[in-house]
Each structure stands twice: as C-alpha cells, then as structure tokens.
Design a protein around this motif. Sequence first.
Motif, PDB file in Angstrom:
ATOM      1  N   LYS A  38       0.858  -1.177   0.000  1.00 31.77           N
ATOM      2  CA  LYS A  38       0.000   0.000   0.000  1.00 31.77           C
ATOM      3  C   LYS A  38       0.905   1.241   0.000  1.00 31.77           C
ATOM      4  O   LYS A  38       2.083   1.177   0.359  1.00 31.77           O
ATOM      5  N   GLN A  82     -12.113  -6.180  -3.356  1.00 32.12           N
ATOM      6  CA  GLN A  82     -12.690  -5.036  -2.681  1.00 32.12           C
ATOM      7  C   GLN A  82     -11.844  -3.788  -2.955  1.00 32.12           C
ATOM      8  O   GLN A  82     -10.646  -3.909  -3.251  1.00 32.12           O
ATOM      9  N   PRO A  83     -12.419  -2.603  -2.847  1.00 37.92           N
ATOM     10  CA  PRO A  83     -11.616  -1.388  -3.080  1.00 37.92           C
ATOM     11  C   PRO A  83     -10.363  -1.322  -2.216  1.00 37.92           C
ATOM     12  O   PRO A  83      -9.333  -0.800  -2.660  1.00 37.92           O
ATOM     13  N   GLU A  84     -10.425  -1.882  -1.016  1.00 38.15           N
ATOM     14  CA  GLU A  84      -9.235  -1.837  -0.136  1.00 38.15           C
ATOM     15  C   GLU A  84      -8.109  -2.740  -0.622  1.00 38.15           C
ATOM     16  O   GLU A  84      -6.998  -2.707  -0.073  1.00 38.15           O
ATOM     17  N   ASP A  85      -8.379  -3.548  -1.646  1.00 41.00           N
ATOM     18  CA  ASP A  85      -7.328  -4.379  -2.242  1.00 41.00           C
ATOM     19  C   ASP A  85      -6.489  -3.591  -3.243  1.00 41.00           C
ATOM     20  O   ASP A  85      -5.502  -4.108  -3.771  1.00 41.00           O
ATOM     21  N   SER A  86      -6.888  -2.363  -3.515  1.00 40.85           N
ATOM     22  CA  SER A  86      -6.097  -1.513  -4.407  1.00 40.85           C
ATOM     23  C   SER A  86      -4.712  -1.306  -3.796  1.00 40.85           C
ATOM     24  O   SER A  86      -4.583  -0.918  -2.634  1.00 40.85           O
ATOM     25  N   THR A 114      -6.083  -1.004  -9.235  1.00 39.34           N
ATOM     26  CA  THR A 114      -7.145  -0.172  -8.680  1.00 39.34           C
ATOM     27  C   THR A 114      -8.457  -0.930  -8.810  1.00 39.34           C
ATOM     28  O   THR A 114      -8.824  -1.364  -9.906  1.00 39.34           O
TER      29      THR A 114
END
Lengths: 116, 113
Positions: A38, A82-86, A114
């Motif tokens: 991240k 999920q978006p948090e996997d971006s 993304t």
Amino acid sequence: DTEVTQTPKHLVMGMTNKKSLKCEQHMGHRAMYWYKQKAKKPPELMFVYSYEKLSINESVPSRFSPECPNSSLLNLHLHALQPEDSALYLCASSPGLAGRIGYEQYFGPGTRLTVT
Amino acid sequence: SQQGEEDPQALSIQEGENATMNCSYKTSINNLQWYRQNSGRGLVHLILIRSNEREKHSGRLRVTLDTSKKSSSLLITASRAADTASYFCATGRFSGGYNKLIFGAGTRLAVHP
C-alpha cells in the motif's frame, strides 16, 4: 538476464471482475513471491512458491489465488476484490528459500491495481 | 507484522552530503538486507549482511550490523540526486523451514541538486 517482469503495469477492475497478474523470471530461481504494498507502506508478503509448490500463504483471502504453472512463471488470479485491495502488487524471486542462510530477492516493477 | 523500524522516516540532504539511515529490530535474525525503491516501482536489492558479519561495503554504500543492539545502519556517501528513493531494511528470520523477510517502514530520502 537478472530481470523479473510483470504484466500488466496498471490494472483497473470492478469488484465483480476476474483478472490475472503475471510474473516471469529467467534466472533459474526456484522460489517466487507475491507481495502487496500500500502507498507509503512496506511490502507485505502474500505467498511463497518453492519448486513450483505453494510453501507459504500468509492468511491471504481466497479472492486472491496464486498459481505457478512452471519454474519461470507465477500468476495471481483475482476475483471479487474489494476497493481496499487496491495496491501495488510486487512479484519477486530468489535462488531458493535458503533455509537458515537467506538470499536476496529480485523484484519486478509491480502491477498498480485499482479496484472500483 | 513489521519487524524492523527505521529512523528517520524522512531525510532531506544536498548532493554531495552523506546520508545515514538506521534500522532496529526486535527478534533474532540470520541476515539483514537493504533495498531501494524508486517512487511506486519495484525494489532493488542493495546489500545483504549476515548475522555473523559486522560491516559490508558496496560502492558508495556501507552497512553495519550490531546484533547485540539489534540495529543496522546504511550509509550512502557523496549522495547524488539519483539516490532519491525510499530505503527499506528487511530482516531475515528462519521460521517454518523458510527464511522469512520482513520489511521495515522505510526511510524516504530526498537528495537535492
């Protein structure tokens, strides 16, 4: 050739999509790794393959599915993310797992993922 | 889980100056490695130092390891603008038959021309 290549460089996917990340090395290395990074954080280990067999799974959710078709290739199949996997997904290789000695790892440039 | 902690978190210097980054860790290790990462790209291995070694050099890089203090330092001499990057220490620990590498939080180095 001391290069680890990754494709694609960038990937945008929806939460219902299925996509795959690819990694390739031709250094004869027998250990390959997937890391997730991240922004402004260190890489975090996800999976380790040794001699084409999954050796380590760091409790990664099943929506990430690794595959090692041969000693040069490593894939990461993505489904229902999920978006948090971006994040930036990095592949690395090393000559082996090295037991108690340790080897340096060679990293690819990463895939910027993304999830929308 | 994060094993290494790096200090400082960010460092800004002028070209030609030396840059020193420190790494501390908590548990015993069998090797410690330093990596460089240019903005949003892959990591590049710089130096691996084993637990029975105290100092290693590579070009303008000097790494020291003090296992009694559980700390390491990376010195970059005569820095250049091209050295601008994030620098991570990674500790190698034998666990479950595998030499696991755990990265510290990193030091962001900016070298100004």
